[in-house]
Design an enzyme around this catalytic site. Structure first.
Site, PDB file in Angstrom:
ATOM      1  N   GLU A  27       0.986  -1.132   0.106  1.00 53.57           N
ATOM      2  CA  GLU A  27       0.047   0.140   0.003  1.00 53.57           C
ATOM      3  C   GLU A  27       0.865   1.061   0.025  1.00 53.57           C
ATOM      4  O   GLU A  27       2.120   1.256   0.131  1.00 53.57           O
ATOM      5  CB  GLU A  27      -1.136  -0.092   1.256  1.00 53.57           C
ATOM      6  CG  GLU A  27      -0.198  -0.316   2.476  1.00 53.57           C
ATOM      7  CD  GLU A  27      -1.135  -0.664   3.705  1.00 53.57           C
ATOM      8  OE1 GLU A  27      -1.301   0.109   4.521  1.00 53.57           O
ATOM      9  OE2 GLU A  27      -1.570  -2.003   3.445  1.00 53.57           O
TER      10      GLU A  27
ATOM     11  N   LYS B 139       2.796   4.644   1.120  1.00 44.99           N
ATOM     12  CA  LYS B 139       3.079   5.247   2.469  1.00 44.99           C
ATOM     13  C   LYS B 139       2.620   6.740   2.526  1.00 44.99           C
ATOM     14  O   LYS B 139       3.374   7.464   1.666  1.00 44.99           O
ATOM     15  CB  LYS B 139       4.610   4.964   2.631  1.00 44.99           C
ATOM     16  CG  LYS B 139       4.750   5.581   4.075  1.00 44.99           C
ATOM     17  CD  LYS B 139       6.150   5.102   4.594  1.00 44.99           C
ATOM     18  CE  LYS B 139       6.772   5.382   5.940  1.00 44.99           C
ATOM     19  NZ  LYS B 139       6.399   6.924   6.413  1.00 44.99           N
TER      20      LYS B 139
ATOM     21  N   ASP C 257       2.062  10.420   3.685  1.00 48.13           N
ATOM     22  CA  ASP C 257       2.887  11.243   4.218  1.00 48.13           C
ATOM     23  C   ASP C 257       1.927  12.336   5.032  1.00 48.13           C
ATOM     24  O   ASP C 257       1.784  13.423   4.497  1.00 48.13           O
ATOM     25  CB  ASP C 257       3.894  12.095   3.297  1.00 48.13           C
ATOM     26  CG  ASP C 257       5.162  12.661   3.889  1.00 48.13           C
ATOM     27  OD1 ASP C 257       5.332  12.392   5.197  1.00 48.13           O
ATOM     28  OD2 ASP C 257       5.934  13.530   3.032  1.00 48.13           O
TER      29      ASP C 257
ATOM     30  N   TYR D 207      -5.309   2.497   7.658  1.00 47.44           N
ATOM     31  CA  TYR D 207      -4.473   1.440   7.020  1.00 47.44           C
ATOM     32  C   TYR D 207      -4.308   0.230   7.952  1.00 47.44           C
ATOM     33  O   TYR D 207      -3.343  -0.684   7.681  1.00 47.44           O
ATOM     34  CB  TYR D 207      -3.277   2.071   6.467  1.00 47.44           C
ATOM     35  CG  TYR D 207      -2.431   2.866   7.596  1.00 47.44           C
ATOM     36  CD1 TYR D 207      -1.993   2.207   8.874  1.00 47.44           C
ATOM     37  CD2 TYR D 207      -2.062   4.355   7.514  1.00 47.44           C
ATOM     38  CE1 TYR D 207      -1.462   2.996   9.937  1.00 47.44           C
ATOM     39  CE2 TYR D 207      -1.125   4.854   8.469  1.00 47.44           C
ATOM     40  CZ  TYR D 207      -0.977   4.209   9.576  1.00 47.44           C
ATOM     41  OH  TYR D 207      -0.400   5.015  10.439  1.00 47.44           O
TER      42      TYR D 207
ATOM     43  N   LYS E  63      11.118   3.169   0.727  1.00 52.97           N
ATOM     44  CA  LYS E  63      11.057   4.547   0.484  1.00 52.97           C
ATOM     45  C   LYS E  63      11.403   4.840  -0.851  1.00 52.97           C
ATOM     46  O   LYS E  63      12.098   4.237  -1.697  1.00 52.97           O
ATOM     47  CB  LYS E  63      11.727   5.386   1.362  1.00 52.97           C
ATOM     48  CG  LYS E  63      11.648   5.330   2.942  1.00 52.97           C
ATOM     49  CD  LYS E  63      10.558   6.093   3.443  1.00 52.97           C
ATOM     50  CE  LYS E  63      11.380   7.390   3.604  1.00 52.97           C
ATOM     51  NZ  LYS E  63      10.566   8.168   4.765  1.00 52.97           N
TER      52      LYS E  63
ATOM     53  N   CYS F 186      24.878  41.492   9.084  1.00 51.18           N
ATOM     54  CA  CYS F 186      23.615  40.933   9.110  1.00 51.18           C
ATOM     55  C   CYS F 186      22.527  41.792   7.986  1.00 51.18           C
ATOM     56  O   CYS F 186      22.416  43.056   8.085  1.00 51.18           O
ATOM     57  CB  CYS F 186      22.872  41.052  10.478  1.00 51.18           C
ATOM     58  SG  CYS F 186      21.159  40.961  10.549  1.00 51.18           S
TER      59      CYS F 186
ATOM     60  N   CYS G 147      19.900  43.777  10.188  1.00 53.80           N
ATOM     61  CA  CYS G 147      20.238  44.826  11.046  1.00 53.80           C
ATOM     62  C   CYS G 147      21.514  45.612  10.720  1.00 53.80           C
ATOM     63  O   CYS G 147      21.873  46.554  11.332  1.00 53.80           O
ATOM     64  CB  CYS G 147      19.843  44.893  12.602  1.00 53.80           C
ATOM     65  SG  CYS G 147      21.393  43.521  13.112  1.00 53.80           S
TER      66      CYS G 147
ATOM     67  N   CYS H 192      24.378  36.685  13.174  1.00 50.34           N
ATOM     68  CA  CYS H 192      24.515  38.049  13.518  1.00 50.34           C
ATOM     69  C   CYS H 192      24.680  38.304  14.844  1.00 50.34           C
ATOM     70  O   CYS H 192      24.457  37.713  15.720  1.00 50.34           O
ATOM     71  CB  CYS H 192      22.956  38.484  13.206  1.00 50.34           C
ATOM     72  SG  CYS H 192      22.940  40.197  13.856  1.00 50.34           S
TER      73      CYS H 192
ATOM     74  N   CYS I 195      18.856  42.944  16.885  1.00 51.57           N
ATOM     75  CA  CYS I 195      18.568  42.351  15.423  1.00 51.57           C
ATOM     76  C   CYS I 195      17.014  42.080  15.567  1.00 51.57           C
ATOM     77  O   CYS I 195      16.840  41.288  16.377  1.00 51.57           O
ATOM     78  CB  CYS I 195      19.377  41.214  15.054  1.00 51.57           C
ATOM     79  SG  CYS I 195      18.725  40.719  13.415  1.00 51.57           S
TER      80      CYS I 195
HETATM   81  S1  IVH Z   1       1.336   0.775   9.366  1.00 51.31           S
HETATM   82  C1  IVH Z   1       3.615  -1.272  12.338  1.00 51.31           C
HETATM   83  N1  IVH Z   1       0.413   1.855   7.019  1.00 51.31           N
HETATM   84  O1  IVH Z   1       4.428   5.460   8.732  1.00 51.31           O
HETATM   85  C2  IVH Z   1       2.724  -0.527  11.390  1.00 51.31           C
HETATM   86  N2  IVH Z   1       1.997   3.184   8.237  1.00 51.31           N
HETATM   87  O2  IVH Z   1       6.672   4.721  10.293  1.00 51.31           O
HETATM   88  C3  IVH Z   1       2.948   0.872  11.276  1.00 51.31           C
HETATM   89  N3  IVH Z   1       2.366   5.427   7.552  1.00 51.31           N
HETATM   90  O3  IVH Z   1       3.425   6.147  12.016  1.00 51.31           O
HETATM   91  C4  IVH Z   1       1.951   1.521  10.607  1.00 51.31           C
HETATM   92  N4  IVH Z   1       1.328   4.945   5.443  1.00 51.31           N
HETATM   93  O4  IVH Z   1       2.529   7.485  10.106  1.00 51.31           O
HETATM   94  C5  IVH Z   1       1.303   2.228   7.825  1.00 51.31           C
HETATM   95  N5  IVH Z   1       0.013   2.511   4.722  1.00 51.31           N
HETATM   96  C6  IVH Z   1       0.572   2.807   6.035  1.00 51.31           C
HETATM   97  C7  IVH Z   1       1.233   3.898   6.182  1.00 51.31           C
HETATM   98  C8  IVH Z   1       1.857   3.933   7.694  1.00 51.31           C
HETATM   99  C9  IVH Z   1       1.893   5.935   6.331  1.00 51.31           C
HETATM  100  C10 IVH Z   1       3.032   5.820   8.419  1.00 51.31           C
HETATM  101  C11 IVH Z   1       2.513   6.042   9.754  1.00 51.31           C
HETATM  102  C12 IVH Z   1       3.362   5.402  10.877  1.00 51.31           C
HETATM  103  C13 IVH Z   1       4.842   5.355  10.050  1.00 51.31           C
HETATM  104  C14 IVH Z   1       5.352   4.411  10.462  1.00 51.31           C
END
Ligand code: IVH
Length: 671
Positions: free
Chosen positions: A118, A120, A122, A230, A318, A412, A415, A430, A435
């Site tokens: 799925e 991730k 943000d 999720y 990532k 600076c 100022c 500065c 300032c």
């Molecule tokens: S699962 C152990 N699913 O990632 C499972 N997290 O580093 C942990 N996040 O704090 C969460 N998309 O904010 C999961 N599809 C997704 C996610 C997700 C974003 C973020 C979430 C969590 C962080 C974990």
């Protein structure tokens, strides 16, 4: 195991303070001052040092926690099951490492592992508790164990059901997900804020987080937020055996779940999903910074367990940072609240990953030089999720010869005071405490308990005083009249009198508090105390040369230079004069002994003493009004010679400085 010295202790303390500060900016204020990369660098340094000196790890070290502490103003909520974080993979090889570990740890017959994949998201992780189908409590992740109660705010988010759909609802279900803001909503919000003069959010994630962690839920209700579910925490009254079914169940209950969740039968499918998601990333209305891969079967998840707050059954793969080319129109220098001067590239606006970027940080002088960024250059810029956009490199082939080099100013830009770059540091600062860019922070420092201790004068008051031009520096506080204070918003007679009273009471500070209050760079409370004891008055302190200052125990060349520069800045001197005119008493430190027998005398210690440690001897001398220096010079009055003295003894004989053995020293101090 190596033994840590004072420098290491100081470094660790300093790193923790910096990390805590930046954690606070990032997690509590939702307004980061440094990029994630810079933060990571600090963090990695601390991790390294703590690895080397495990005995120095404290429970409150930033390495010992997963996130930040909750805001005081929200009630706290303990998650019934901890909200874990995810380990990261940044390459295919790292993903395959994860997979290999899963295979190793699972039973031999399970060669076929199914993964749910799925996006991730943000945004900000939250947990929603539903009892008998009704939303009862919503909280942020906080440190993973305890979060903040943001129920009222979450209730304003339309994609969060207040009542679950369907029949046969579970008695209890804890739903976990991410609150996000769409990219176009984020841009609209920032444009509005720009118009009304409010500070801009750095990115959609900060906007979402700032909106959820807003004390006034009416404001939250005006923010365009979304939540993607999720996962689940505790579930009672419904049996779920795998993550995929869990997601389908959440969908049925009325939650928004990503349409991009897929079930993969093997690693090849996971890898194809990565490519596919990466290719559609920019077309998604919200930001994602990678994909999450989760072992599908709950039973296997349980067997795999977790390691230091991250599950062994999931990983975040990532995406690389988003990059684009554009042109540098100008390089300006911005001044932060701590007086740090940061070169910033003003760019031809360009969309990077669906968000418009028109500035990018160049961090500091060395970075500009290293990357050789010039005005007019075509550059590659990047946004990596939560990072302030930065210039990655110059496209040199696009140079025309007309590009202009950037020179870091020695003044600076706000100022006009001298900007200095302390040796060993990368940042110019500065040097003026007047300032305007720094004034509010300096004022807050000035009035705090360890400073002038103006009890009841808060940051909000100071901000208004500056904004309404009632004051422009610390000393102006002492000239405020009641009618000035009454000009502030929501000000009544009584409050105005309390403020004036607090200002008046602060006119008699201790010398230590006064020195601390001045906000001299690198001078914390302890050093302020050392300076007060050693020099006994501001009038004496401001006459010291850098060499004199360096002779004081605990004061190194960097601190000495900051002190010297502070007292050689005409703006600072004017403020000191104005403080006196405003009725602030500049005290003389009284030495505890009746006649301060060693007042004005400088000692040097060499060799071992039987009756005292070095530190004890130093303390006795300082308590009697003397000073201990580390080297013999023409200013030395006595050299105390213990067993096996070093070269300082030879130097003493050579320079004909009076020497004392331990017995003579004891007589002198009457012990
Ligand atoms: S699962 C152990 N699913 O990632 C499972 N997290 O580093 C942990 N996040 O704090 C969460 N998309 O904010 C999961 N599809 C997704 C996610 C997700 C974003 C973020 C979430 C969590 C962080 C974990």
């Amino acid at each position: 195991m190596s033994k840590p010295d004072k420098k290491i202790l100081e470094r660790i303390k300093n790193l923790r303070e910096q990390i805590n500060y930046h954690n606070y900016r990032y997690y509590v204020l939702d307004s980061p001052e440094i990029s994630d990369a810079e933060y990571d660098r600090l963090f990695d340094q601390l991790v390294e040092l703590e690895k080397k000196y495990p005995e120095l790890v404290t429970p409150d070290s930033p390495t010992q926690r997963v996130g930040a502490a909750p805001l005081d103003e929200f009630k706290t909520v303990r998650h019934s099951l901890p909200m874990l974080s995810l380990n990261k993979a940044t390459s295919e090889a790292e993903f395959l490492d994860f997979h290999r570990r899963v295979l190793e740890l699972s039973e031999a017959q399970e060669k076929k592992i199914k993964y749910t994949v799925e996006p991730k998201f943000d945004g900000l992780a939250v947990e929603l508790v539903y009892r008998k189908g009704t939303f009862t409590i919503g909280s942020t992740r906080g440190d993973g164990v305890v979060g903040e109660d943001v129920t009222l705010n979450l209730k304003t988010i339309k994609s969060i059901p207040l009542r679950l759909l369907g029949k046969n609802l579970p008695d209890l279900i804890e739903v976990r997900g991410e609150v996000i803001m769409n990219k176009n909503d984020f841009e609209r919000l920032n444009k509005q804020r720009e118009k009304s003069g409010e500070p801009l959010f750095a990115n959609p994630r900060n906007a979402a987080a700032g909106s959820v962690r807003q004390l006034d839920s009416k404001i939250t209700s005006t923010r365009p937020l979304n939540m993607f579910a999720y996962g689940t925490g505790r579930v009672e009254g419904k049996r779920l055996s795998n993550h995929w079914d869990g997601i389908q169940f959440l969908k049925k209950l009325g939650f928004k779940v990503s349409q991009h969740v897929e079930l993969c039968e093997n690693v090849n499918q996971v890898e194809s999903y990565y490519d596919k998601l990466l290719s559609i990333r920019n077309n998604l209305p919200y930001e994602i910074d990678g994909m999450v891969i989760k072992v599908n079967e709950f039973e296997l998840q349980e067997r795999l367990g977790e390691l230091s707050r991250s599950p062994r059954w999931a990983v975040a793969w990532k995406f690389p940072p988003q990059q684009e080319n554009t042109r540098v129109k100008e390089i300006i220098v911005s001044v932060g609240r701590t007086g740090a001067l940061t070169p910033v590239a003003i760019l031809e606006p360009v969309r990077v990953g669906g968000v418009e970027v028109s500035r990018a940080t160049l961090h500091n002088e060395d970075e500009v030089k290293k990357k050789d960024v010039r005005v007019g250059d075509t550059v590659v810029i990047q946004r990596a999720g939560d990072v302030i956009p930065e210039v990655v490199k110059v496209v040199k082939s696009k140079r025309t010869g007309k590009e202009k080099r950037f020179v870091m100013p020695d003044q600076c830009p706000v100022c006009g005071s001298k900007a200095e770059r302390p040796p060993g540091e990368a940042i110019h600062r500065c040097t003026s405490i007047a300032c305007p860019a720094q004034i509010k922070e300096n004022l807050a420092h000035f009035v705090c308990k360890a400073g002038m201790d103006m009890d009841g004068v808060g940051y909000k008051h100071l901000e208004q005083m500056v904004d309404k031009k009632l004051i422009s520096d610390q000393a102006d506080l002492y000239f405020l009249k009641k009618q000035d204070i009454m000009k502030m918003d929501r000000m009544g007679d009584k409050l105005a009198e309390n403020i004036l009273d607090a200002i008046d009471k602060s006119r008699n500070p201790s010398l230590t508090n006064l020195i601390f209050a001045l906000g001299i760079r690198n001078v914390g409370y302890h050093l302020a105390d050392v300076l007060a004891k050693t020099f006994q008055s501001i009038d004496n302190l401001d006459k010291q040369s850098i060499e004199d200052l360096t002779e004081v125990h605990e004061i190194g060349p960097i601190v000495a230079e900051s002190i010297y520069n502070f007292f050689h800045n005409s703006k600072n001197l004017k403020i000191l004069e104005k403080l006196k005119k405003g009725g602030v008493k500049f005290p003389r430190e009284k030495v505890k002994f009746k006649e301060a027998p060693f007042s004005g005398k400088t000692f040097v210690l060499t060799g071992g003493l039987d009756s005292f440690t070095r530190d004890e001897a130093r303390k006795i001398i300082e308590d009697m009004g003397g000073r201990v220096s580390s080297s013999v010079s023409k200013k030395t009055d006595f050299v105390i010679v213990g067993k096996d003295p070093g070269s300082k003894y030879d130097k003493a004989l050579e320079s004909k400085v009076k020497t004392l053995d331990e017995e003579e020293f004891k007589k002198l101090i009457q012990r």
